[in-house]
Design an enzyme around this catalytic site. Structure first.
Site, PDB file in Angstrom:
ATOM      1  CG  HIS A  88      -1.852  -0.943   1.223  1.00 54.72           C
ATOM      2  ND1 HIS A  88      -3.152  -0.739   2.072  1.00 54.72           N
ATOM      3  CD2 HIS A  88      -2.008  -2.329   0.875  1.00 54.72           C
ATOM      4  CE1 HIS A  88      -3.972  -2.077   1.960  1.00 54.72           C
ATOM      5  NE2 HIS A  88      -3.126  -2.733   1.191  1.00 54.72           N
ATOM      6  CG  ASP A 120      -6.798   6.489   7.251  1.00 57.19           C
ATOM      7  OD1 ASP A 120      -7.822   7.088   6.633  1.00 57.19           O
ATOM      8  OD2 ASP A 120      -6.699   5.309   7.366  1.00 57.19           O
ATOM      9  CD  GLN A 190     -13.276   0.771   4.616  1.00 54.74           C
ATOM     10  OE1 GLN A 190     -12.811  -0.302   4.968  1.00 54.74           O
ATOM     11  NE2 GLN A 190     -12.400   1.953   4.591  1.00 54.74           N
ATOM     12  CG  PHE A 231     -12.097  -2.329  12.666  1.00 57.55           C
ATOM     13  CD1 PHE A 231     -11.269  -1.638  13.411  1.00 57.55           C
ATOM     14  CD2 PHE A 231     -11.944  -3.403  11.972  1.00 57.55           C
ATOM     15  CE1 PHE A 231     -10.196  -2.268  13.818  1.00 57.55           C
ATOM     16  CE2 PHE A 231     -10.791  -4.150  12.435  1.00 57.55           C
ATOM     17  CZ  PHE A 231      -9.771  -3.329  13.342  1.00 57.55           C
TER      18      PHE A 231
END
Length: 302
Positions: A88, A120, A190, A231
């Site tokens: 990633h 993020d 996601q 989460f």
């Protein structure tokens, strides 16, 4: 333990799998301790290798905090286990020059696949801030990687819309199509718990916007009620009322929640496979049991 098995581009894995077994992939995160590293590389991954996955991916900590560790683990998985692994890569806290360095380091290690993400903020909360000299949006990172060349590029999709996209999910989906047009070869989503959200997202992308790349659902088998609450709050995924109610009865019983998580994920995957998804990406949380049980239930464990 070493192997000379050639690493593949994920776009080629999908092309070769068309009409056969769905492409099965696993996500891992870089552990914070040496003991965690050993557990992942010597226990979890060998256990999951028995399931014959097509590839795996390794996340990049919030704020780009695990850059070297991510590449190191991807390298070890490829060398020690002969499994194609994807790194990633995020835009956070990096100038274009720093990103170029990471990409060239990945190339030197024989890494052929990168998941391009905006990422993020440091700590995982707060507003995203563009680094001076860096990128603001992930489509810019996809374009950058395509121009550098030599990688199969994946990107993230959000069936319920990205939590930071105030304009709504359709605008978010149109931005995803822009990422595909810039050179993303495949989409991993996601996590979500209502398949209707995924199917609406997929159909909008493929039928309305004309996306032609593989769109693979990301599935998280629930391990505990408290953890899944955390989460879903972080990523904005909603949980259907019956699921919330059921987990409410297991707040103090992680074993029961984990068993139910396996059952729920199995049903989700069965339905998605009937709907013709090209693959399933499992969020393993660096554990083998739940993913193993789901794939056994699906008859995909060998």
């Amino acid at each position: 333990m070493g192997t000379t098995r050639a690493m593949q581009y994920i776009r080629d894995i999908h092309a070769g799998a068309a009409g056969k077994r769905p492409v099965i992939s696993f996500e891992f995160f870089p552990p914070k301790t040496d003991e965690g590293d050993r557990s992942l590389l010597e226990k979890t991954i060998p256990a999951l290798m028995r399931l014959r996955p097509d590839y795996c991916s390794v996340t990049y900590g919030a704020g780009g905090s695990t850059r070297d560790k991510t590449l190191g683990i991807v390298d070890r998985i490829q060398r020690e286990h002969g499994l194609t692994a994807m790194a990633h890569l995020t835009c956070v806290n990096s100038t274009q020059e720093q990103l170029r360095e990471v990409v060239e380091q990945a190339r030197t290690l024989g890494i052929k696949n990168i998941l391009a993400l905006r990422g993020d903020p440091p700590g995982g909360t707060g507003e995203f801030r563009t680094t001076p000299g860096g990128f603001e949006f992930s489509y810019q990172l996809v374009r950058f990687l395509r121009e550098l060349g030599g990688f199969s590029i994946g990107t993230a999709g959000f069936p319920e819309g990205h939590i930071a996209c105030k304009e709504g999910k359709v605008v978010d989906w149109e931005r995803l199509k822009a990422k595909i047009d810039e050179g993303a070869d495949f989409v991993l989503t996601q996590l979500f718990f209502d398949n209707a959200d995924f199917l609406e997202f997929r159909d909008y992308l493929t039928k309305k916007l004309g996306a032609k790349v593989p769109i693979c659902p990301g599935i998280l088998p629930i391990l505990s009620a408290a953890q899944i609450k955390r989460f879903t709050t972080m990523c904005g995924a909603k949980m259907p009322a019956p699921l919330v109610e059921k987990l409410g009865t297991m707040a103090e019983d992680d074993e029961a929640a984990s068993e139910y998580g396996i059952e729920y994920a199995t049903r989700q995957c069965e339905h998605l496979l009937r709907e013709g998804v090209p693959g399933i990406h499992f969020y393993t949380l660096n554990k083998a049991r739940s993913t193993t049980e789901v794939l056994k239930n699906l008859g995909l464990a060998s």
